[in-house]
Design a protein around this motif. Sequence first.
Motif, PDB file in Angstrom:
ATOM      1  N   ILE A  78       1.004  -0.829   0.160  1.00  0.00           N
ATOM      2  CA  ILE A  78      -0.202  -0.099   0.324  1.00  0.00           C
ATOM      3  C   ILE A  78       0.833   1.313   0.081  1.00  0.00           C
ATOM      4  O   ILE A  78       0.972   2.389  -0.907  1.00  0.00           O
ATOM      5  N   ASP A  79       2.263   0.713   0.806  1.00  0.00           N
ATOM      6  CA  ASP A  79       3.269   2.099   0.709  1.00  0.00           C
ATOM      7  C   ASP A  79       3.875   2.519  -0.610  1.00  0.00           C
ATOM      8  O   ASP A  79       3.542   3.624  -0.582  1.00  0.00           O
ATOM      9  N   ALA A  80       3.767   1.268  -0.622  1.00  0.00           N
ATOM     10  CA  ALA A  80       4.869   1.664  -2.535  1.00  0.00           C
ATOM     11  C   ALA A  80       3.853   2.295  -2.929  1.00  0.00           C
ATOM     12  O   ALA A  80       4.360   2.897  -4.333  1.00  0.00           O
ATOM     13  N   MET A  81       2.356   1.577  -3.223  1.00  0.00           N
ATOM     14  CA  MET A  81       1.072   2.634  -4.579  1.00  0.00           C
ATOM     15  C   MET A  81       1.484   3.865  -4.327  1.00  0.00           C
ATOM     16  O   MET A  81       1.183   4.619  -4.856  1.00  0.00           O
ATOM     17  N   ASP A  82       1.267   4.003  -2.997  1.00  0.00           N
ATOM     18  CA  ASP A  82       0.791   5.923  -2.287  1.00  0.00           C
ATOM     19  C   ASP A  82       2.510   6.312  -2.771  1.00  0.00           C
ATOM     20  O   ASP A  82       2.127   7.934  -3.746  1.00  0.00           O
ATOM     21  N   LEU A  83       3.609   6.401  -3.215  1.00  0.00           N
ATOM     22  CA  LEU A  83       4.749   6.634  -3.885  1.00  0.00           C
ATOM     23  C   LEU A  83       4.543   6.453  -5.095  1.00  0.00           C
ATOM     24  O   LEU A  83       4.905   7.440  -5.385  1.00  0.00           O
ATOM     25  N   LEU A  84       4.363   5.662  -5.618  1.00  0.00           N
ATOM     26  CA  LEU A  84       4.309   5.221  -7.017  1.00  0.00           C
ATOM     27  C   LEU A  84       3.314   6.197  -7.311  1.00  0.00           C
ATOM     28  O   LEU A  84       3.699   7.449  -8.106  1.00  0.00           O
ATOM     29  N   TYR A  85       2.304   7.047  -6.999  1.00  0.00           N
ATOM     30  CA  TYR A  85       1.264   7.616  -7.649  1.00  0.00           C
ATOM     31  C   TYR A  85       1.574   9.432  -7.284  1.00  0.00           C
ATOM     32  O   TYR A  85       1.269   9.851  -7.735  1.00  0.00           O
ATOM     33  N   GLY A  86       2.330   9.520  -6.007  1.00  0.00           N
ATOM     34  CA  GLY A  86       2.972  10.535  -5.918  1.00  0.00           C
ATOM     35  C   GLY A  86       3.992  11.233  -6.792  1.00  0.00           C
ATOM     36  O   GLY A  86       4.130  12.602  -7.078  1.00  0.00           O
TER      37      GLY A  86
END
Length: 274
Positions: A78-86
């Motif tokens: 979940i954190d990785a996807m948030d960072l990716l979309y950032g």
Amino acid sequence: MKKLAVLIDADNSSVNSIQSVLEEVAKYGIASVKRVYGDWSSETLKSWREVLLPHAITPVQQFAYTKGKDATDMILIIDAMDLLYGGALDGFCIVSSDSDFTPLASRIRESGLMVYGFGRNKTPEAFRKACDKFIYIENLVLEDKEEIKQETEKETLKSEPTKKEDVKPQVLSKHEPEKDATKNEAIESLDNKSQHIDRATLNLIYKAVKDNSDDNGWANLSVVGQYITAVKPDFDSRNYGRAKLSGLIKMLNLFETRIDGSQMYLKKIKNKVS
């Protein structure tokens, strides 16, 4: 420099290798984000607490609500996807030996970002191949031990007495033989690696040279290395006891080499049979 996010699965990573991993990450870019995931209320992760502050790693708490379910993997993804979309990063470094991160690595690559994987030799092939490059933790640990050995030898040479009569018998503590044995085992392991390269990898090197050579058969070593890594992300010359690809090529004694400016070129020796 590329901005990288280093995401560590504490449940499937060794705390003793973290410094080596971060030093390796520095070769590829700046670790803008450093997070480690786990249930910090558990005694099994107690040893991690000592490395968090010195390396500026942010611990992310995830309670194991249900036995047998890996909640740590979920929050990391979940954190990785948030960072990716950032959109502020150029790549991710996933430190784990767990194949559950295979879809995550594939998804990040689909977005055009680099994925560097770090894990033990037992890491499933699916995760290794999902990364742009996969680095074995064992290689980093052995490499560090070799550097320590070399530095120790240098210091010993500097401090050696010039006269024979000045030599004093050395008294070893009960712990020192064990340390020396560990170093010797590490170096012996490197030496054993250098004696063997599997046929599939050797054929891949031959193909990389052939497919990237000019009309005279010469191929740029850098291009060859990029080709090999693209086909086999977990390829690493350190797997075979050599720090760099150039050293591995010379060890094989199957290619002619020449230096043009700062670039090395290689060509298959005609009388060598693949």
